[in-house]
Every structure is written in C-alpha cells, then in structure tokens.
Design a protein around this motif. Structure first.
Motif, PDB file in Angstrom:
ATOM      1  N   ARG A 169       0.839  -1.194   0.000  1.00  0.00           N
ATOM      2  CA  ARG A 169       0.000   0.000   0.000  1.00  0.00           C
ATOM      3  C   ARG A 169       0.872   1.240   0.000  1.00  0.00           C
ATOM      4  O   ARG A 169       2.067   1.189   0.329  1.00  0.00           O
ATOM      5  N   THR A 170       0.260   2.336  -0.349  1.00  0.00           N
ATOM      6  CA  THR A 170       0.945   3.632  -0.360  1.00  0.00           C
ATOM      7  C   THR A 170       0.134   4.614   0.465  1.00  0.00           C
ATOM      8  O   THR A 170      -1.067   4.413   0.683  1.00  0.00           O
ATOM      9  N   TYR A 171       0.789   5.668   0.939  1.00  0.00           N
ATOM     10  CA  TYR A 171       0.015   6.717   1.586  1.00  0.00           C
ATOM     11  C   TYR A 171       0.784   8.031   1.623  1.00  0.00           C
ATOM     12  O   TYR A 171       2.013   8.059   1.572  1.00  0.00           O
ATOM     13  N   VAL A 172       0.003   9.091   1.694  1.00  0.00           N
ATOM     14  CA  VAL A 172       0.515  10.448   1.855  1.00  0.00           C
ATOM     15  C   VAL A 172       0.002  10.987   3.175  1.00  0.00           C
ATOM     16  O   VAL A 172      -1.147  10.771   3.554  1.00  0.00           O
ATOM     17  N   GLU A 173       0.884  11.671   3.902  1.00  0.00           N
ATOM     18  CA  GLU A 173       0.523  12.304   5.166  1.00  0.00           C
ATOM     19  C   GLU A 173       1.156  13.684   5.176  1.00  0.00           C
ATOM     20  O   GLU A 173       2.373  13.807   4.992  1.00  0.00           O
TER      21      GLU A 173
ATOM     22  N   ALA B  38      -4.489  19.468   7.769  1.00  0.00           N
ATOM     23  CA  ALA B  38      -3.757  18.223   7.563  1.00  0.00           C
ATOM     24  C   ALA B  38      -4.552  17.322   6.624  1.00  0.00           C
ATOM     25  O   ALA B  38      -5.757  17.507   6.415  1.00  0.00           O
ATOM     26  N   HIS B  39      -3.863  16.318   6.092  1.00  0.00           N
ATOM     27  CA  HIS B  39      -4.498  15.409   5.130  1.00  0.00           C
ATOM     28  C   HIS B  39      -3.763  14.072   5.166  1.00  0.00           C
ATOM     29  O   HIS B  39      -2.537  14.017   5.288  1.00  0.00           O
TER      30      HIS B  39
ATOM     31  N   ILE C 175      -8.214  12.826   7.312  1.00  0.00           N
ATOM     32  CA  ILE C 175      -7.246  13.458   8.201  1.00  0.00           C
ATOM     33  C   ILE C 175      -6.270  12.432   8.757  1.00  0.00           C
ATOM     34  O   ILE C 175      -6.668  11.357   9.222  1.00  0.00           O
ATOM     35  N   MET C 176      -4.982  12.773   8.716  1.00  0.00           N
ATOM     36  CA  MET C 176      -3.941  12.003   9.402  1.00  0.00           C
ATOM     37  C   MET C 176      -2.752  12.930   9.637  1.00  0.00           C
ATOM     38  O   MET C 176      -2.256  13.569   8.713  1.00  0.00           O
ATOM     39  N   TRP C 177      -2.354  13.061  10.902  1.00  0.00           N
ATOM     40  CA  TRP C 177      -1.110  13.759  11.254  1.00  0.00           C
ATOM     41  C   TRP C 177      -0.746  13.329  12.656  1.00  0.00           C
ATOM     42  O   TRP C 177      -1.313  12.361  13.157  1.00  0.00           O
TER      43      TRP C 177
ATOM     44  N   THR D 133      -4.665   7.306  13.932  1.00  0.00           N
ATOM     45  CA  THR D 133      -5.551   6.419  13.186  1.00  0.00           C
ATOM     46  C   THR D 133      -6.263   7.259  12.132  1.00  0.00           C
ATOM     47  O   THR D 133      -7.018   8.185  12.477  1.00  0.00           O
ATOM     48  N   PRO D 134      -6.016   7.011  10.843  1.00  0.00           N
ATOM     49  CA  PRO D 134      -6.624   7.854   9.801  1.00  0.00           C
ATOM     50  C   PRO D 134      -8.131   7.943   9.969  1.00  0.00           C
ATOM     51  O   PRO D 134      -8.802   6.923  10.193  1.00  0.00           O
ATOM     52  N   THR D 135      -8.659   9.169   9.847  1.00  0.00           N
ATOM     53  CA  THR D 135     -10.066   9.401  10.158  1.00  0.00           C
ATOM     54  C   THR D 135     -10.724  10.240   9.079  1.00  0.00           C
ATOM     55  O   THR D 135     -10.208  11.296   8.702  1.00  0.00           O
TER      56      THR D 135
END
Length: 444
Positions: free
Chosen positions: A167-171, A186-187, A418-420, A425-427
């Motif tokens: 998996r990939t993700y951006v924070e 934030a994102h 939102i995640m930072w 826990t991404p929400t």
C-alpha cells in the motif's frame, strides 16, 4: 519484494515451529520520503528504507512478542537464532488463545497508487504547490511536512496463513502564520491528489487570515464547532477505548456499557473501516490472519462493538473482529458518518459560540468517566449572531467523552481525510456542532 518477504516469513516460522505451540512472523518494509517545510520553503528532504519484524511465540499458554528492526529482511533469519527460551520463565497469559485456522481472505483493491511512487522520486515541487496555495491566502510564512510512503506488510503463521499487501500513503500538514494569528490543516490518504495537497495550504492560510481581531472569552459553557482535525483527534481516543483490552484494563468509558446501550447522540455513528482503500491503514487481514470487515463502534448513538483479537475474544466469550494487534486490538481506519449541514452554514447554525479548528495536548483525567481536557491551537473563532467576530486565543475544552458524544447536534455533509501526529488512526470526518461544552482559559 512480496515473494521475498513471504519466503523469509515462511523460513522463520519453519525454524521456530518445533520449539513453540504457535509462531507468527509479521514483516513490514517501508520506503518513506519526507520534505520538511520551514520558513516558507522546502528545507530538508529525508529518505528511510526500514524493515521491522515482529514475532509472536507461545508455549504452554505463555506468550512472547518480539519486535526488532533489521537492515534487510534476510537479517531476520540470523536474528531468530538468538531467540532464547525466555518463554519458559514467564507466567501463563490470561489472554492466551491459539492462533486461528486461516479463513478465506478477500483482498482489497486500490490501496496502492503508482502515481504516488512516481512522485516519491522528487516530492519538493508538490510541497511547493502546497506552500504557494497558503501564500495565495496572504499569509506571512508557513511550516510543515509532506511525507510519502510505500509499505509492504507480510504475515506468515504456523497455522498456515500466508498473506501480503502493498500500500501507499501520503501524510501532510501545514501551519500558516499571519502576524499574531495562525491556521493549520492536515491530510492523509492512500492516493496522491494534487488538489487535496493544495487544499491543505489553502485551508491553513484561510484560518490564519480569517480575522484580524483578538477578542476576549469568559470561561463558561458554550456551543462549539469542532473541525475534522479536532474530531479526528477525539475519535482516536474513543476508538482506543473501544478496544476490548482497554475495557479489561479499566481504561475505557465502555467499562460501564454493554453493546446495545445508548452512549451518544442518535446523530453520531463511528465506524472502524479497514476496508476503505482511500485511507492509509486499509488492510484485508489482521495480524492473526483474520479477515477484516467494516463495523460500527457506535451506531446512531448506540454502542455496538468492542474491538477484539483472538485473546480478548476468548476472555470475553466473543468472536474476533479482525482488529488484532497481538497485544491490543485497535481500529484500522475511522469513519464518522456525515450529517446534513452545509459547511458555509456553520456560523449561522452555531449562532453564538466558538469554532475550534485545531487542538493539542488531549489528556484524560479519568478513563472510566471519560473526563478529559484539550487545548485549542491556532484559530479559535468567536461567533456572535452568526458572524465570526475574532480569535479568542488560548482556551481549553474541559468535559467528558459521554457528555461530548451525547451533545452532538449537527454534522456537515462534507468530510475530510485526516492524518497527522495528533490523529494517528486515519479518520474521515465532517465538522461537528456540539452543544453546551465547558471552555476555560489561562489567567496568565
């Protein structure tokens, strides 16, 4: 890389299975790049390539969990040579349960974004676009980070489960400053989206410049609007307390409730959503190889589910919910279901009260009663007669989770991913209007 990790996990399990009743090997290989933003420009770019290995070993109801980092997956085989007989010297676990037989797992599509991997080679231009978006709102300066990650997670157990996911993700987050005022946004997502990255800068800049007035606020009870950043932080605590282990340890408001009892406003539904591929922690199987599924923690105000691994499920005579965590069951991703309110209607719907856009330092004074406080950060906007009249500065929200959840009155249609660092826990969350909340402020 996938085949390599599975093969190494398989060899680790084969090496140890004759010495233990249960063996599980969980390998995570991460490739991350972070751009740090300071004084309105990309200042440092860092790269990490890490391999983390966790081992679950059981013998005669005794449980050992080992975690270590290695330079490459192949070093795991050397490391397990040093696994000693420490398991013989510890007490039996009240939460022991054998690893489950491997059920069928339905994979999740869409967790991996090749475009994100492409941007990882040079993320600075994307970071600059976020900065430019904030500057277009008229701010003086900005600071923040942009992190892009690619992760492979592989699990092999002595019961025959073998599975892996990539998996990939951006924070990312940004703070923007205008004189004595500041704004923050934030994102977090599994996919790269240039427009969403720009919106982080635009919203941080918007909140930094939304007022030029500093106004006073007397301590007391107020109606408040909480931004998705604040809601994400607070729902992370609620989800933590929905872990069955938190209940067993007495660190939860759910100690006093049983599934089916009302704990919140009927307008509030909070869901553990591991099968949402748009959020960074999407996964099709947990750390025991149990298939994941989306489930309400709170549904229309009614407490529905504790989160279980096999051990807590055995202890409480329940079934695993696919939320292992070998030690502690945890939520994967969170959804707070949206409402009917348009975002631009918030000040008028609030009428008189405070819009809290960001928060730090959430602290629990009593877990069972859910007493907590949290400090408003960046823009905290006083609304009178439906109009924003100024920023109240440093204030603290002091209430309890049962009261907060019960006093939810409205939620917006628009939701944000939102995640930072304050929302681990991404929400996916809307803005939330809560009535009658205690606000305090320092006198020095």
């Amino acid at each position: 890389m996938t085949t390599d990790s599975i093969e190494i996990g398989r060899r680790v399990v084969e090496k140890l299975r004759s010495r233990f009743d249960d063996v599980a090997a969980l390998l995570r290989t991460r490739d991350r790049v972070m751009v740090k933003l300071w004084n309105t420009e990309p200042s440092v770019t860092q790269n990490w390539l890490t391999t983390e290995v966790a081992l679950l070993l059981t013998k005669s109801r005794r449980v050992v969990i080992l975690e270590f980092s290695v330079g490459s997956p192949h070093e795991v085989l050397e490391a397990v040579e040093n696994v000693s007989g420490v398991v013989e010297r510890i007490e039996e676990s009240e939460l022991y349960a054998p690893l489950p037989e491997p059920p069928e797992v339905k994979p999740i599509e869409g967790m991996f974004d090749p475009n994100l991997v492409h941007v990882m080679s040079d993320p600075a231009p994307l970071a600059q676009k976020m900065i430019d978006a904030a500057l277009s709102e008229g701010v003086d300066r900005v600071a923040g980070t942009l992190t892009l990650s690619r992760e492979l997670r592989a699990l092999v157990t002595s019961k025959g489960f073998e599975g892996s996911e990539e998996r990939t993700y951006v924070e990312t987050y940004l703070r923007a400053f205008k004189g004595e005022f500041s704004g923050h946004w934030a994102h977090g997502s599994s996919h790269i989206n240039e427009l969403e990255i720009k919106k982080v800068g635009m919203r941080a800049g918007m909140y930094a410049t939304i007022t030029k007035n500093r106004v006073d606020l007397q301590p007391g009870r107020y109606d408040v609007v909480l931004s998705p950043l604040v809601v994400g932080n607070l729902m992370n605590y609620v989800s933590h307390m929905s872990s069955a282990l938190a209940v067993l340890m007495g660190y939860s408001i759910f100690v006093k409730y049983k599934p089916g009892e009302r704990v919140a406003s009927e307008k509030l539904t909070l869901v553990d959503a591991p099968r949402d591929p748009a959020l960074p922690n999407a996964t099709s199987f947990d750390d025991e190889g149990i298939p994941t599924f989306n489930k309400p923690i709170i549904e229309k105000g009614v407490f529905r589910n504790l989160l279980h691994n096999s051990g807590t499920a055995s202890k409480l005579r329940a079934r695993s919910t696919g939320n292992s965590g070998w030690l502690m069951p945890t939520a994967w991703n969170l959804h707070l279901e949206p409402g009917d309110l348009n975002e631009d209607e918030l000040p008028n719907e609030l009428r008189n009260g405070v819009i809290i856009t960001n928060n730090w330092y959430t602290r629990l004074q009593n877990y069972v009663e859910g007493l907590f406080s949290t400090v408003a950060r960046d823009a905290a906007l006083l609304v009178k007669n439906g109009e924003i009249v100024g920023d109240v500065g440093r204030i603290r929200m002091a209430t309890s989770f049962p009261m907060l959840l019960s006093n939810v009155d409205e939620l917006t249609r628009q939701v944000y991913d939102i995640m930072w660092w304050e929302v681990r826990t991404p929400t996916k969350s809307p803005y939330v209007l809560v009535r009658n909340v205690e606000l305090t402020k320092p006198f020095i």
